[in-house]
Design an enzyme around this catalytic site. Structure first.
Site, PDB file in Angstrom:
ATOM      1  N   THR A 135       6.299 -14.125  -0.606  1.00 47.95           N
ATOM      2  CA  THR A 135       5.713 -15.036  -1.597  1.00 47.95           C
ATOM      3  C   THR A 135       4.857 -14.257  -2.587  1.00 47.95           C
ATOM      4  OG1 THR A 135       5.746 -16.935  -0.162  1.00 47.95           O
ATOM      5  CG2 THR A 135       3.882 -16.826  -1.673  1.00 47.95           C
TER       6      THR A 135
ATOM      7  N   ARG B 193      10.778 -29.379   3.686  1.00 53.71           N
ATOM      8  CA  ARG B 193       9.530 -28.783   4.215  1.00 53.71           C
ATOM      9  C   ARG B 193       8.702 -28.205   3.058  1.00 53.71           C
ATOM     10  NH1 ARG B 193       7.143 -23.427   3.840  1.00 53.71           N
ATOM     11  NH2 ARG B 193       5.848 -23.092   5.673  1.00 53.71           N
ATOM     12  N   VAL B 194       7.418 -28.494   3.066  1.00 54.15           N
ATOM     13  CA  VAL B 194       6.529 -27.917   2.059  1.00 54.15           C
ATOM     14  C   VAL B 194       5.460 -27.108   2.790  1.00 54.15           C
ATOM     15  CG1 VAL B 194       4.880 -28.399   0.211  1.00 54.15           C
ATOM     16  CG2 VAL B 194       6.943 -29.790   0.424  1.00 54.15           C
ATOM     17  N   GLY B 195       5.236 -25.881   2.349  1.00 54.28           N
ATOM     18  CA  GLY B 195       4.228 -25.029   2.978  1.00 54.28           C
ATOM     19  C   GLY B 195       2.890 -25.108   2.279  1.00 54.28           C
ATOM     20  N   ASP B 196       2.108 -24.066   2.447  1.00 51.30           N
ATOM     21  CA  ASP B 196       0.745 -24.064   1.900  1.00 51.30           C
ATOM     22  C   ASP B 196       0.685 -23.708   0.416  1.00 51.30           C
ATOM     23  OD1 ASP B 196       1.698 -21.473   2.686  1.00 51.30           O
ATOM     24  OD2 ASP B 196      -0.292 -20.686   2.217  1.00 51.30           O
TER      25      ASP B 196
ATOM     26  N   THR C 200      -0.623 -15.860   1.498  1.00 57.27           N
ATOM     27  CA  THR C 200       0.779 -15.703   1.912  1.00 57.27           C
ATOM     28  C   THR C 200       0.811 -15.637   3.429  1.00 57.27           C
ATOM     29  OG1 THR C 200       2.676 -14.210   1.991  1.00 57.27           O
ATOM     30  CG2 THR C 200       0.552 -13.198   1.503  1.00 57.27           C
TER      31      THR C 200
ATOM     32  N   THR D 106       2.612 -17.770   7.215  1.00 56.32           N
ATOM     33  CA  THR D 106       3.271 -18.973   7.738  1.00 56.32           C
ATOM     34  C   THR D 106       2.424 -20.183   7.354  1.00 56.32           C
ATOM     35  OG1 THR D 106       4.130 -17.619   9.513  1.00 56.32           O
ATOM     36  CG2 THR D 106       4.283 -19.998   9.806  1.00 56.32           C
ATOM     37  N   GLY D 107       2.951 -20.935   6.396  1.00 58.41           N
ATOM     38  CA  GLY D 107       2.163 -21.935   5.683  1.00 58.41           C
ATOM     39  C   GLY D 107       1.498 -22.984   6.543  1.00 58.41           C
TER      40      GLY D 107
HETATM   41  N1  ASP Z   1       3.197 -19.349   2.662  1.00 55.99           N
HETATM   42  C1  ASP Z   1       4.594 -19.536   2.345  1.00 55.99           C
HETATM   43  C2  ASP Z   1       5.076 -20.804   2.994  1.00 55.99           C
HETATM   44  O1  ASP Z   1       4.743 -21.052   4.126  1.00 55.99           O
HETATM   45  C3  ASP Z   1       5.453 -18.408   2.794  1.00 55.99           C
HETATM   46  C4  ASP Z   1       5.019 -17.047   2.384  1.00 55.99           C
HETATM   47  O2  ASP Z   1       3.836 -16.790   2.207  1.00 55.99           O
HETATM   48  O3  ASP Z   1       5.886 -16.186   2.220  1.00 55.99           O
HETATM   49  O4  ASP Z   1       5.838 -21.509   2.387  1.00 55.99           O
END
Ligand code: ASP
Length: 330
Positions: free
Chosen positions: A195, A223-226, A246, A248-249
């Site tokens: 990211t 799915r939506v992350g952070d 960046t 695991t969201g």
């Molecule tokens: N934080 C991002 C997500 O979870 C992934 C990443 O940082 O590469 O969508």
């Protein structure tokens, strides 16, 4: 001439001299994702390609600041360059979800006004960071998703691309490998979270932060992350700091990482120890992998990560350039 006006002129001249000697600081940092990035898994060519692109992005963003541009402009400029590169998991190099689609998320925040804009689950927007900024500046909302976001993009004159624009063979093979591992229940040997994000301080003393991503390989459709969530993956407030994350969201959302760092800074902690505590203590204890770039209102920069590597670069308030990938780089 009256003594008071001479004194006034003297004071003005001295103020001018002081500001000429010490202009307000500017600074910028970018990341291109954290992960199990180790020297053994990297070829010299690939490593050089990452370093070159990170340097291009940081120099471009810094150029905006030296020319008197705003931190928002610097952040978008740097992120756009990384989005256009297939090396990073944002824009052109976005990963595939489990349904074989590239589903993009981005957000941006203005530390001066606390205005923010975000988009999630878009498939046709070449530079999602530009659309996030447009949501902030041209709508009364903070976040738009999916087709609604793309309709807004169309209305705003954005040229939409065919979803095939985001297809890259490397990312497609990553999806196939992830699906095979899922079937065989093998652990992910090499997890790259590439990211992208940026934080910046401009001459007017304003902070900004932005983040853009394709999310996680093989993520569920929808799915939506952070990254597009203000407070989790992105946050900026002139009174404390600017952060882009960046990792695991899900963990960054649960621990509201970006905002939590700024709350600590507002409470008197320095930005390095606040960012380090969230990444290496709170997140690490929860099992969340990743890192952040963070900057306070004086241009102090912290880039902690609890993964073996994080693509990152900065030009600090003394104009010192740093480009790093591995943990052991200072
Ligand atoms: N934080 C991002 C997500 O979870 C992934 C990443 O940082 O590469 O969508």
């Amino acid at each position: 001439m009256k003594a008071s006006s001479i004194l006034g002129m003297l004071a003005a001249a001295m103020a001018g001299m002081a500001s000429a000697a010490e202009p307000a600081p500017i600074a910028i940092a970018v990341h291109g994702g954290a992960g199990t990035i180790s020297r053994e898994l990297m070829t010299p060519q690939r490593e050089q390609a990452f370093r070159t692109k990170l340097e291009e992005a940081i120099r471009a963003g810094h150029g905006v600041l030296t020319a008197g541009g705003t931190s928002l402009e610097a952040v978008t400029r740097a992120i756009r360059i990384l989005e256009d590169s297939p090396l990073f998991n944002a824009g052109k190099g976005a990963v595939f979800n489990a349904a074989g689609q590239n589903e993009l998320d981005a957000s941006i925040m203005d530390g001066a006004s606390l205005d923010a804009g975000a988009v999630a689950a878009v498939h046709r927007v070449r530079n999602p960071i530009d659309l996030a900024l447009r949501v902030m500046t041209h709508s009364k909302h903070v976040m738009l998703i999916g087709e609604g976001a793309e309709q807004f993009a169309r209305e705003q004159g954005f040229e939409l691309v065919d979803p095939g624009y985001f297809h890259t063979e490397d990312r497609w093979q990553e999806l196939q490998a992830a699906k095979a591992r899922e079937l065989t229940r093998h652990r992910d040997p090499e997890k790259w979270l590439s990211t992208v994000g940026a934080v910046a301080l401009d001459r007017a003393g304003n902070l900004a932060a932005g983040t853009s991503t394709g999310g996680l390989t093989n993520k569920r459709w929808g799915r939506v992350g952070d990254s597009p969530i203000i407070g989790a993956g992105t946050y900026a407030n002139n009174d404390s700091c600017a952060v882009s994350a960046t990792g695991t969201g899900e963990f960054f959302i649960r621990h509201v990482v970006a905002h939590s760092i700024c709350v600590r800074v507002a409470g008197g902690e320095d930005v390095a120890s606040a960012a380090n505590a969230m990444v290496n203590e709170v997140l690490a204890a929860a099992g969340g992998d990743g890192g952040v770039i963070a900057m306070d209102g004086k241009g102090n920069i912290a880039m902690p990560h609890n993964t073996p590597g994080m693509h990152r670069a900065s030009i600090d308030r003394n104009e010192v350039l740093f480009v790093g990938i591995y943990r052991d780089e200072p």
